[in-house]
Scaffold this motif. Structure first.
Motif, short mmCIF file in Angstrom:
data_model
loop_
_atom_site.label_atom_id
_atom_site.label_comp_id
_atom_site.label_asym_id
_atom_site.label_seq_id
_atom_site.Cartn_x
_atom_site.Cartn_y
_atom_site.Cartn_z
N VAL A 25 -6.69 6.44 7.78
CA VAL A 25 -5.75 6.90 8.82
C VAL A 25 -4.34 6.42 8.50
N VAL A 26 -4.22 5.16 8.08
CA VAL A 26 -2.92 4.62 7.70
C VAL A 26 -2.34 5.44 6.56
N LEU A 27 -3.15 5.70 5.54
CA LEU A 27 -2.65 6.49 4.41
C LEU A 27 -2.27 7.90 4.83
N HIS A 28 -3.08 8.52 5.68
CA HIS A 28 -2.79 9.89 6.11
C HIS A 28 -1.48 9.97 6.89
N LEU B 124 -6.15 25.73 4.08
CA LEU B 124 -5.92 24.81 5.19
C LEU B 124 -5.22 23.55 4.70
N SER B 125 -4.53 22.87 5.60
CA SER B 125 -4.05 21.53 5.26
C SER B 125 -5.25 20.60 5.33
N VAL B 126 -5.14 19.43 4.74
CA VAL B 126 -6.23 18.47 4.80
C VAL B 126 -6.50 18.08 6.25
N ALA C 233 0.83 -1.22 0.00
CA ALA C 233 0.00 0.00 0.00
C ALA C 233 0.86 1.26 0.00
N PHE C 234 1.97 1.23 0.70
CA PHE C 234 2.83 2.41 0.79
C PHE C 234 3.52 2.73 -0.53
N GLU D 225 0.13 13.04 3.91
CA GLU D 225 -0.77 13.78 4.79
C GLU D 225 -1.88 14.51 4.05
N THR D 226 -1.89 14.42 2.71
CA THR D 226 -3.01 15.00 1.98
C THR D 226 -4.17 14.02 1.85
N TYR D 227 -4.04 12.82 2.41
CA TYR D 227 -5.19 11.92 2.50
C TYR D 227 -6.03 12.36 3.69
N PRO D 228 -7.31 12.60 3.47
CA PRO D 228 -8.17 12.94 4.61
C PRO D 228 -8.51 11.67 5.39
#
Length: 171
Positions: free
Chosen positions: A101-104, A151-153, A75-76, A109-112
């Motif tokens: 959450v894992v992706l964020h 804003l940041s995500v 996934a990473f 960090e642009t994954y909500p």
């Protein structure tokens, strides 16, 4: 997917600043480890799952250690969004909200963070079942709204979550 924000735009930063979910910084060591290792261990994934949903977190411990490392490692490095989030939901105890959450914290960090509270505050329909398509569209919407309002995500996530906590009666 067209958001109809419930939160007054002038109040986005106000609700972001009121966000008080004290556990956020506790995942910083997971983020650092994941970026160094390029995968999560079962115990690290359990800690992420606990942060998102205490009810489901115990199921993560049913995953074989090597399977967790293989899936999170894939996934990473996956390029296609569907592969990225879709692989994570193969893990016991990981559904789309936990996968987000894992992706964020571990990938970008642009994954909500997919959460019913944020969905409500965005004025979106909460699906009966999450899908890769819903996750991808939700990600695009959050990135666009965050960028439009400087804003940041994660800051948008915090504002949306807090607004729902204070205003959503059926949560």
């Amino acid at each position: 997917m067209h958001p109809a924000l419930r939160i007054p735009l002038k109040k986005l930063r106000f609700y972001r600043d009121r966000y008080d979910y004290e556990a956020d910084p506790k995942l910083e060591h997971i983020k650092l480890a994941a970026r160094k290792q390029r995968y999560l261990t079962q115990s690290q994934l359990h800690e992420v799952a606990l942060w998102k949903s205490k009810r489901r977190a115990a199921l993560v411990k049913e995953n074989d250690e090597s399977f967790v490392r293989e899936i999170t490692g894939f996934a990473f490095t996956a390029v296609h969004e569907t592969s990225r989030i879709g692989s994570l939901v193969l893990l016991d105890g990981v559904h789309y909200p936990t996968a987000s959450v894992v992706l964020h914290f571990c990938v970008d960090e642009t994954y909500p963070i997919l959460d019913f509270r944020a969905i409500w505050s965005l004025g979106l329909e909460r699906p009966s079942v999450y899908t890769p398509k819903y996750s991808e569209e939700y990600t695009q919407v959050c990135r666009a709204v965050a960028a439009r309002h400087g804003l940041s995500v994660r800051e948008l996530d915090m504002a949306l979550w807090q607004y729902s906590r204070e205003h959503q009666s059926d949560a």
